[in-house]
Design a protein around this motif. Structure first.
Motif, PDB file in Angstrom:
ATOM      1  N   ALA A 266      29.157  18.991  40.883  1.00 16.05           N
ATOM      2  CA  ALA A 266      27.830  19.058  41.495  1.00 16.05           C
ATOM      3  C   ALA A 266      27.818  18.560  42.927  1.00 16.05           C
ATOM      4  N   ALA A 267      28.801  17.769  43.323  1.00 16.91           N
ATOM      5  CA  ALA A 267      28.807  17.210  44.683  1.00 16.91           C
ATOM      6  C   ALA A 267      29.357  18.191  45.705  1.00 16.91           C
ATOM      7  N   VAL A 268      30.064  19.230  45.264  1.00 16.19           N
ATOM      8  CA  VAL A 268      30.711  20.180  46.174  1.00 16.19           C
ATOM      9  C   VAL A 268      29.771  21.351  46.414  1.00 16.19           C
ATOM     10  N   PRO A 269      29.438  21.660  47.661  1.00 17.52           N
ATOM     11  CA  PRO A 269      28.401  22.662  47.930  1.00 17.52           C
ATOM     12  C   PRO A 269      28.765  24.095  47.569  1.00 17.52           C
ATOM     13  N   PHE A 270      30.066  24.452  47.576  1.00 19.72           N
ATOM     14  CA  PHE A 270      30.447  25.840  47.330  1.00 19.72           C
ATOM     15  C   PHE A 270      31.608  25.938  46.345  1.00 19.72           C
ATOM     16  N   ARG A 271      31.614  27.050  45.597  1.00 16.78           N
ATOM     17  CA  ARG A 271      32.775  27.414  44.787  1.00 16.78           C
ATOM     18  C   ARG A 271      33.162  28.844  45.141  1.00 16.78           C
ATOM     19  N   LEU A 272      34.421  29.029  45.533  1.00 17.84           N
ATOM     20  CA  LEU A 272      34.932  30.335  45.937  1.00 17.84           C
ATOM     21  C   LEU A 272      35.913  30.835  44.889  1.00 17.84           C
ATOM     22  N   HIS A 273      35.613  31.986  44.292  1.00 19.42           N
ATOM     23  CA  HIS A 273      36.526  32.641  43.352  1.00 19.42           C
ATOM     24  C   HIS A 273      37.293  33.710  44.110  1.00 19.42           C
ATOM     25  N   MET A 274      38.631  33.612  44.079  1.00 23.62           N
ATOM     26  CA  MET A 274      39.447  34.543  44.850  1.00 23.62           C
ATOM     27  C   MET A 274      40.588  35.046  43.976  1.00 23.62           C
ATOM     28  N   PRO A 275      40.756  36.372  43.872  1.00 20.81           N
ATOM     29  CA  PRO A 275      41.842  36.904  43.042  1.00 20.81           C
ATOM     30  C   PRO A 275      43.204  36.697  43.695  1.00 20.81           C
ATOM     31  N   ALA A 276      44.223  36.437  42.873  1.00 27.29           N
ATOM     32  CA  ALA A 276      45.569  36.263  43.400  1.00 27.29           C
ATOM     33  C   ALA A 276      46.072  37.585  43.949  1.00 27.29           C
ATOM     34  N   GLY A 277      46.739  37.517  45.075  1.00 32.92           N
ATOM     35  CA  GLY A 277      47.301  38.712  45.683  1.00 32.92           C
ATOM     36  C   GLY A 277      46.552  39.176  46.905  1.00 32.92           C
ATOM     37  N   CYS A 278      45.265  38.824  47.021  1.00 37.06           N
ATOM     38  CA  CYS A 278      44.536  39.202  48.235  1.00 37.06           C
ATOM     39  C   CYS A 278      44.959  38.267  49.371  1.00 37.06           C
ATOM     40  N   ARG A 279      44.823  38.769  50.587  1.00 35.73           N
ATOM     41  CA  ARG A 279      45.310  38.013  51.747  1.00 35.73           C
ATOM     42  C   ARG A 279      44.116  37.517  52.570  1.00 35.73           C
ATOM     43  N   PRO A 280      43.685  36.264  52.382  1.00 35.42           N
ATOM     44  CA  PRO A 280      42.590  35.744  53.206  1.00 35.42           C
ATOM     45  C   PRO A 280      43.092  35.395  54.601  1.00 35.42           C
ATOM     46  N   THR A 281      42.200  35.469  55.565  1.00 41.67           N
ATOM     47  CA  THR A 281      42.541  34.997  56.900  1.00 41.67           C
ATOM     48  C   THR A 281      42.502  33.471  56.910  1.00 41.67           C
ATOM     49  N   HIS A 282      43.011  32.888  57.965  1.00 37.22           N
ATOM     50  CA  HIS A 282      43.008  31.428  58.049  1.00 37.22           C
ATOM     51  C   HIS A 282      41.595  30.860  58.166  1.00 37.22           C
ATOM     52  N   ARG A 283      40.656  31.705  58.575  1.00 36.04           N
ATOM     53  CA  ARG A 283      39.277  31.235  58.737  1.00 36.04           C
ATOM     54  C   ARG A 283      38.366  31.780  57.637  1.00 36.04           C
ATOM     55  N   ALA A 284      38.943  32.236  56.550  1.00 37.55           N
ATOM     56  CA  ALA A 284      38.156  32.889  55.495  1.00 37.55           C
ATOM     57  C   ALA A 284      37.086  31.971  54.921  1.00 37.55           C
ATOM     58  N   VAL A 285      37.451  30.745  54.563  1.00 38.77           N
ATOM     59  CA  VAL A 285      36.481  29.830  53.967  1.00 38.77           C
ATOM     60  C   VAL A 285      35.386  29.482  54.969  1.00 38.77           C
ATOM     61  N   GLU A 286      35.784  29.219  56.189  1.00 32.80           N
ATOM     62  CA  GLU A 286      34.806  28.904  57.229  1.00 32.80           C
ATOM     63  C   GLU A 286      33.824  30.053  57.434  1.00 32.80           C
ATOM     64  N   ARG A 287      34.345  31.286  57.466  1.00 31.42           N
ATOM     65  CA  ARG A 287      33.493  32.429  57.758  1.00 31.42           C
ATOM     66  C   ARG A 287      32.568  32.787  56.600  1.00 31.42           C
TER      67      ARG A 287
ATOM     68  N   ALA B 225      35.738  45.251  49.380  1.00 28.93           N
ATOM     69  CA  ALA B 225      36.853  45.596  50.265  1.00 28.93           C
ATOM     70  C   ALA B 225      37.868  46.391  49.460  1.00 28.93           C
ATOM     71  N   PRO B 226      38.621  47.267  50.101  1.00 23.11           N
ATOM     72  CA  PRO B 226      39.641  48.040  49.392  1.00 23.11           C
ATOM     73  C   PRO B 226      40.632  47.128  48.674  1.00 23.11           C
ATOM     74  N   GLY B 227      40.904  47.448  47.418  1.00 21.32           N
ATOM     75  CA  GLY B 227      41.872  46.677  46.653  1.00 21.32           C
ATOM     76  C   GLY B 227      41.324  45.434  45.994  1.00 21.32           C
ATOM     77  N   VAL B 228      40.047  45.119  46.215  1.00 24.53           N
ATOM     78  CA  VAL B 228      39.425  43.936  45.609  1.00 24.53           C
ATOM     79  C   VAL B 228      38.281  44.394  44.712  1.00 24.53           C
ATOM     80  N   ALA B 229      38.282  43.945  43.475  1.00 18.16           N
ATOM     81  CA  ALA B 229      37.242  44.347  42.534  1.00 18.16           C
ATOM     82  C   ALA B 229      35.890  43.828  42.995  1.00 18.16           C
ATOM     83  N   ALA B 230      34.854  44.654  42.849  1.00 19.86           N
ATOM     84  CA  ALA B 230      33.502  44.230  43.222  1.00 19.86           C
ATOM     85  C   ALA B 230      32.843  43.443  42.104  1.00 19.86           C
ATOM     86  N   HIS B 231      33.309  43.632  40.874  1.00 25.90           N
ATOM     87  CA  HIS B 231      32.722  42.954  39.728  1.00 25.90           C
ATOM     88  C   HIS B 231      33.837  42.438  38.821  1.00 25.90           C
ATOM     89  N   GLY B 232      33.461  41.590  37.900  1.00 25.72           N
ATOM     90  CA  GLY B 232      34.411  41.098  36.923  1.00 25.72           C
ATOM     91  C   GLY B 232      35.185  39.887  37.384  1.00 25.72           C
TER      92      GLY B 232
END
Length: 542
Positions: free
Chosen positions: A401-422, A439-446
């Motif tokens: 509850a103390a952490v403002p965000f939770r990011l779910h990211m599938p393994a294999g995708c390539r985030p930029t270095h500023r992905a979390v910030e952006r 985005a291409p190659g990333v599931a929109a649901h599930g």
């Protein structure tokens, strides 16, 4: 119906349990979008029938003269005494504090006891000793107008997840002026505003925020900043859910508590229909630089969106800015590295990464090292086990509850270095409770979808009864759902993240070149104007 107070001593109706009286259980839970509480129809002062009980908790250390005036004003409140108790917490005063002759019915004086000291610890002790459905914290230098308690309590009868802030004005204080009897008489007659000269009063800085956001109705996720000290109230259940004040914070505890209240999905309401006099100036007004210097390290460590935290460079903090969940159950080592390496070395290093996989199945028995079934899982664990921010879990953990965000990211995708910030910046810009990526190659649901969840939004949705199946729809209704593409979030980095120095120098050089060009043009214009024939100059002037 007009409020009626029978005035019978000892006639207070005690609730069945802290926060569990029939009235508290019947408090409605309307759906409020973001912080726009205007859908609530608050009744007029004196024209409604209250049912909730309230514990007015006063942490105090010394200054018996001010406490006498505070209690005299509380003894003349319009809220029924049978529904109101006052708990004064003496936080180690020498000599000890005492209850004066003029004080409210149902008033108790307790000591803060062992285990801590300071205002935050004292408030926790007072709340624990109280029995009211609602907790109203009032500082021991706050002389409340007649309807101060009633005005805040109106809101709590409309919803049980409001944090209501009382209004105040700061005035110079001279001991003995006025005396408790005069205060009680003036407040009883509705003349509290006449006790001090309004011309000498000073407003609090939070009023600028309240005014600029239409009474906080258009405020962003930092609306909690105004819920600090002096006078504020919330349901006991909300107080407990937020975890109470951090007793170890002797200064700045109210700011940190307000943040955690916001994380529960609370709505912040400034109650402006009545006021109070703050007797004298606060420490932050008289010793602002020293007070700020002391508070900043403690608050920054615990409040991820604290304004000065980002200015102190990349580092880890006690409370991270985001939790990242990556399911690596079926991922290769290369896929895990592709996803995790940019996150852990990115522009928002204050994150935690939870790698989900069947780690318990990694035995230590003899095996063929290059051919074992869970080879990649073993390699992933060995690669990242040295980073203290990485945890290996069998399933996604309960939300912190103390952490403002939770990011779910599938393994294999390539985030930029500023992905979390952006992506978090997008969430704040659009005040969204949920950000989803297409985005291409990333599931929109599930389960393999990339999504950012705002903790406060999901907490409010669950409070209002949303189940797991309808949770996203509820968050969309309460805060909003925002879709984005992968640009700047996934793919190759647009530019090296360490290149800030070169970019800054280039920007400074470009700005200097523009200034030089502007100077040349101005000098040329002056020269031309001096050399123009008089008739042409007059024509141009016309």
């Amino acid at each position: 119906m007009t409020i009626v107070d029978d005035g019978a001593a000892g006639g207070r109706t005690k609730p069945d349990g802290a926060g569990h009286s029939p009235a508290a259980a019947a408090t409605p839970r309307p759906w409020i979008r973001r912080n726009d509480y205007t859908a609530l129809e608050v009744p007029p002062l004196g024209g409604w029938e209250p049912a909730l009980s309230v514990s007015v908790v006063i942490p105090a250390h010394g200054h018996q003269d001010k406490l006498d005036l505070v209690l005299a004003a509380l003894a003349a409140q319009s809220y029924p005494s049978r529904l109101m108790e006052t708990v004064v917490v003496d936080d180690g005063s020498a000599p000890p504090l005492r209850l004066p002759e003029v004080c409210p019915e149902n008033t108790r004086l307790i000591t803060s006891g062992e285990g801590g000291w300071g205002s935050a610890h004292a408030v926790n002790c007072g709340v624990a000793a109280g029995e009211g459905d609602v907790v109203l914290r009032l500082d021991a230098d706050m002389l409340a107008h007649r309807e101060h308690v009633e005005s805040q309590m109106r809101w709590h009868h409309l919803a049980d997840y409001l944090a209501v802030l009382g209004h105040k004005l700061f005035v110079p204080f001279t001991p003995g002026e006025p005396d408790p009897e005069s205060v009680h008489t003036a407040v009883s007659q509705g003349r509290a505003a006449e006790l001090f000269d309004p011309g000498s009063a000073e407003k609090h800085w939070i009023e600028r925020i309240i005014d600029s956001t239409d009474g906080l109705t258009t405020a962003d996720h930092k609306a909690y900043r105004v819920f600090i000290g002096a006078s504020g109230s919330l349901h006991r259940g909300l107080f407990d859910e937020a975890g109470g004040l951090a007793g170890e914070l002797v200064l700045g505890g109210d700011s940190e508590f307000a943040y955690r209240v916001a994380q529960t999905g609370a709505v912040f309401v400034p109650d402006l229909e009545t006021s109070s006099w703050h007797l004298g100036r606060t420490q932050m007004q008289t010793r602002r630089e020293a007070g700020t210097r002391y508070r900043h390290p403690f608050v920054a460590a615990r409040v991820p969106d604290f304004e000065n935290r980002r200015k102190q460079g990349p580092r880890q903090w006690a409370v991270p800015y985001a939790d990242v969940v990556v399911d690596v159950s079926a991922a290769s080592l290369e896929e895990a590295e592709t996803t995790l390496a940019p996150l852990l070395s990115g522009s928002a290093p204050d994150i935690r990464a939870f790698l989900v996989g069947p780690w318990s199945e990694l035995g230590e028995e003899r095996r063929l090292p290059l051919e074992e079934e869970l080879l990649d899982l073993r390699l992933i664990r060995e690669t990242f086990r040295g980073d203290s921010r990485v945890s290996f879990v069998e399933e996604a953990p309960e939300r912190d509850a103390a952490v403002p965000f939770r990011l779910h990211m599938p393994a294999g995708c390539r985030p930029t270095h500023r992905a979390v910030e952006r992506i978090t910046r997008v969430a704040d810009k659009h005040a969204a409770g949920l950000v989803r990526l297409t985005a291409p190659g990333v599931a929109a649901h599930g389960p393999q979808a990339l999504r950012l969840e705002r903790t406060a939004a999901f907490a409010r949705a669950r409070r209002l009864g949303a189940g797991q199946e309808g949770l996203d729809a509820a968050v969309d209704r309460l805060y909003g759902l925002h879709w984005i593409g992968g640009a700047g979030i996934l793919g190759e980095e647009e530019e090296p993240p360490h290149d800030w120095g070169r970019r800054l120098r280039a920007a400074e050089e470009a700005a200097e070149a523009q200034r030089a060009r502007a100077d040349r043009l101005e000098r040329r214009l002056r020269w031309l104007s001096r050399g123009l024939p008089r008739r042409l100059a007059e024509r141009l002037a016309r």
